[in-house]
Design a protein around this motif. Structure first.
Motif, PDB file in Angstrom:
ATOM      1  N   ALA A   5     144.426  12.258 -24.442  1.00  0.00           N
ATOM      2  CA  ALA A   5     144.983  13.047 -23.337  1.00  0.00           C
ATOM      3  C   ALA A   5     145.090  14.521 -23.692  1.00  0.00           C
ATOM      4  O   ALA A   5     144.931  15.392 -22.826  1.00  0.00           O
ATOM      5  N   SER A   6     145.329  14.831 -24.961  1.00  0.00           N
ATOM      6  CA  SER A   6     145.551  16.223 -25.356  1.00  0.00           C
ATOM      7  C   SER A   6     144.298  16.945 -25.831  1.00  0.00           C
ATOM      8  O   SER A   6     144.366  18.122 -26.178  1.00  0.00           O
ATOM      9  N   VAL A   7     143.172  16.269 -25.854  1.00  0.00           N
ATOM     10  CA  VAL A   7     141.971  16.896 -26.410  1.00  0.00           C
ATOM     11  C   VAL A   7     141.474  18.016 -25.501  1.00  0.00           C
ATOM     12  O   VAL A   7     141.365  17.852 -24.284  1.00  0.00           O
ATOM     13  N   VAL A   8     141.207  19.161 -26.084  1.00  0.00           N
ATOM     14  CA  VAL A   8     140.656  20.306 -25.365  1.00  0.00           C
ATOM     15  C   VAL A   8     139.191  20.497 -25.725  1.00  0.00           C
ATOM     16  O   VAL A   8     138.369  20.842 -24.882  1.00  0.00           O
ATOM     17  N   SER A   9     138.864  20.264 -26.989  1.00  0.00           N
ATOM     18  CA  SER A   9     137.486  20.441 -27.423  1.00  0.00           C
ATOM     19  C   SER A   9     137.111  19.362 -28.427  1.00  0.00           C
ATOM     20  O   SER A   9     137.970  18.748 -29.068  1.00  0.00           O
ATOM     21  N   THR A  10     135.809  19.149 -28.536  1.00  0.00           N
ATOM     22  CA  THR A  10     135.262  18.255 -29.549  1.00  0.00           C
ATOM     23  C   THR A  10     134.494  19.119 -30.540  1.00  0.00           C
ATOM     24  O   THR A  10     133.564  19.835 -30.159  1.00  0.00           O
ATOM     25  N   HIS A  11     134.896  19.048 -31.781  1.00  0.00           N
ATOM     26  CA  HIS A  11     134.329  19.885 -32.837  1.00  0.00           C
ATOM     27  C   HIS A  11     133.372  19.011 -33.655  1.00  0.00           C
ATOM     28  O   HIS A  11     133.797  18.059 -34.305  1.00  0.00           O
ATOM     29  N   CYS A  37     131.240  23.508 -30.905  1.00  0.00           N
ATOM     30  CA  CYS A  37     132.533  23.218 -30.290  1.00  0.00           C
ATOM     31  C   CYS A  37     132.294  22.964 -28.801  1.00  0.00           C
ATOM     32  O   CYS A  37     131.812  23.848 -28.077  1.00  0.00           O
ATOM     33  N   TYR A  38     132.597  21.763 -28.350  1.00  0.00           N
ATOM     34  CA  TYR A  38     132.322  21.355 -26.971  1.00  0.00           C
ATOM     35  C   TYR A  38     133.588  21.465 -26.127  1.00  0.00           C
ATOM     36  O   TYR A  38     134.646  20.957 -26.515  1.00  0.00           O
ATOM     37  N   ASP A  39     133.454  22.076 -24.980  1.00  0.00           N
ATOM     38  CA  ASP A  39     134.562  22.249 -24.039  1.00  0.00           C
ATOM     39  C   ASP A  39     134.678  20.975 -23.206  1.00  0.00           C
ATOM     40  O   ASP A  39     133.892  20.759 -22.273  1.00  0.00           O
ATOM     41  N   GLU A  40     135.646  20.128 -23.532  1.00  0.00           N
ATOM     42  CA  GLU A  40     135.764  18.832 -22.845  1.00  0.00           C
ATOM     43  C   GLU A  40     136.097  19.004 -21.365  1.00  0.00           C
ATOM     44  O   GLU A  40     135.726  18.170 -20.539  1.00  0.00           O
TER      45      GLU A  40
END
Length: 420
Positions: free
Chosen positions: A325-331, A378-381
């Motif tokens: 729920a708190s993820v903003v990006s995937t690194h 860095c991916y913008d979820e």
């Protein structure tokens, strides 16, 4: 009478025995390593004699079919070789590799091993590869394909970087062999089937392109072609029924029921081919093969395929899990050997912030670092989950692959590939 010539028979016998033992040891090593490589994916069949160059016979693990079936699944022929160094030559009878017309057998595979313990290396070649890289030779009237060990060991593109990828290629070849055999039978009986897996193995490499999923598009194209063929056969059956009819009323009923919907305003039979010809698919497939050809010329195709396969599997596992729920990006950090692209490692971390970096052209990722041997993306979820239909990451992980692949290709080629 001249002096007698003394022949050191004992020393000669010891030397010949040593050569024989070394040859036997190499044969055992090659076969043992090949069996260890193959056994997790295939049934590995024992044989009492060398069958057409087969050290091992393999069969896909299809539990619903076996050798008692009327049409058992095809058997793959694997020859295993172990060479100690580049001084060893490899020879294979030509009849093992190609048929009388010179066409390579799709079910023949060559595995070459070298090195010991931590320095083990493996090379994988199809029959087509053998024809391309080996020289033709004649030895005591036997027609052979032959290559020097040092030349084979220099084929970096044929060195196995990903066992999974090589096993996939073998399985795909056996699947297509099964398909071709069934196609010959079904074609003669008037029936054809369409299957997603029936596509050349080159198109199974998991990389992205401007068009989309080539495998799915090709399956759709063939399904549409099958639909047209079914309509043609329906019309053919109707015309045969009219010709065989003895009652004109019955014949016209057949016309109205089976043929009328296919008649255009000029009275011609008409079938729509709009969904059969796909120029975008054609152009995309050509770009795909050009991309692989460039990698082959650079000697890094095998490593590239292994790297993209490793990335794809890591993303498949990640993308199919519900996001936190708190993820903003995937690194994502990808590291590999910059020389041959081997030994790939993919690390995926969820972050509560976006990293600084250059935005990728698609805007849903930032390139934090990109150099030979390492890419950090860095991916913008938020943008990813707002992506248009068809790019849902749980279904098509290309949305993650594309930014990484573009960065990788720019490093490799010094420019962006024409895939995009």
């Amino acid at each position: 009478m001249g002096a007698a010539i003394k022949i050191p028979l004992i020393g000669w016998g010891i030397r010949m025995n040593s050569i024989w033992l070394k040859s036997m040891q190499n044969g055992v090593l090659g076969e043992a390593r090949a069996k260890s490589f193959l056994v997790e994916r295939f049934w590995v069949l024992e044989r009492s004699v060398d069958v057409q160059g087969a050290d091992l016979l393999i069969q896909r693990k299809l539990t619903a079919r076996n050798f008692l079936d009327y049409s058992p699944p095809p058997v793959g022929v694997v020859q295993a070789k172990f060479i100690q160094d580049g001084k060893t030559n490899i020879s294979i009878p030509r009849s093992y590799v190609q048929d009388r017309n010179g066409d390579a057998y799709d079910e023949f595979f060559l595995l070459v091993f070298t090195g010991f313990e931590d320095n083990e290396r493996m090379f994988f070649l199809t029959a087509a590869d053998v024809k391309q890289h080996f020289d033709e030779a004649v030895d005591k009237e036997k027609l052979l394909f032959r290559i020097r060990g040092r030349d084979l060991l220099s084929l970096a593109d044929k060195e196995v970087q990903s066992k999974r990828r090589s096993l996939n290629e073998i399985e795909h070849a056996l699947s297509n062999a099964d398909f071709r055999r069934n196609r010959r039978f079904l074609g003669n009986s008037g029936h054809l089937t369409v299957d997603r897996s029936n596509i050349d193995v080159a198109y199974t490499v998991p990389f992205a392109n401007w068009y989309g999923n080539i495998i799915e598009a090709f399956y759709e194209q063939k399904s549409n072609a099958k639909g047209v063929l079914d309509d043609l056969e329906r019309c053919g059956d109707a015309l045969r029924a009219m010709i065989s009819a003895t009652d004109p009323i019955e014949a016209m009923h057949t016309y109205e029921k089976e043929l009328h919907e296919f008649i255009d305003g000029r009275g011609y039979l008409a079938f729509s081919m709009d969904k059969v010809w796909n120029e975008d698919l054609y152009d995309s497939a050509r770009a795909h093969t050009r991309h692989l050809d460039r990698l082959s010329e650079m000697g890094i195709r095998s490593g590239y395929e292994a790297l993209m396969t490793a990335f794809d599997h890591a993303i498949q596992d990640y993308a199919n899990k519900p996001p936190s729920a708190s993820v903003v990006s995937t690194h994502i950090t990808v590291t590999y050997n910059p020389r041959d692209l081997g030994k790939a490692e993919v690390e995926i971390l969820e972050e509560d912030r976006l990293c600084a970096g250059a935005p990728s052209p698609n805007q849903w990722a930032r390139i934090v670092e990109s150099k030979a041997g390492r890419q950090i993306i860095c991916y913008d979820e938020g943008r990813i989950h707002a992506a248009p239909a068809g790019y849902a990451p749980a279904i098509t992980p290309e949305i993650y692959i594309l930014p990484f692949q573009r960065a990788l290709d720019t490093v490799i080629f010094g420019e962006e590939s024409d895939l995009y």
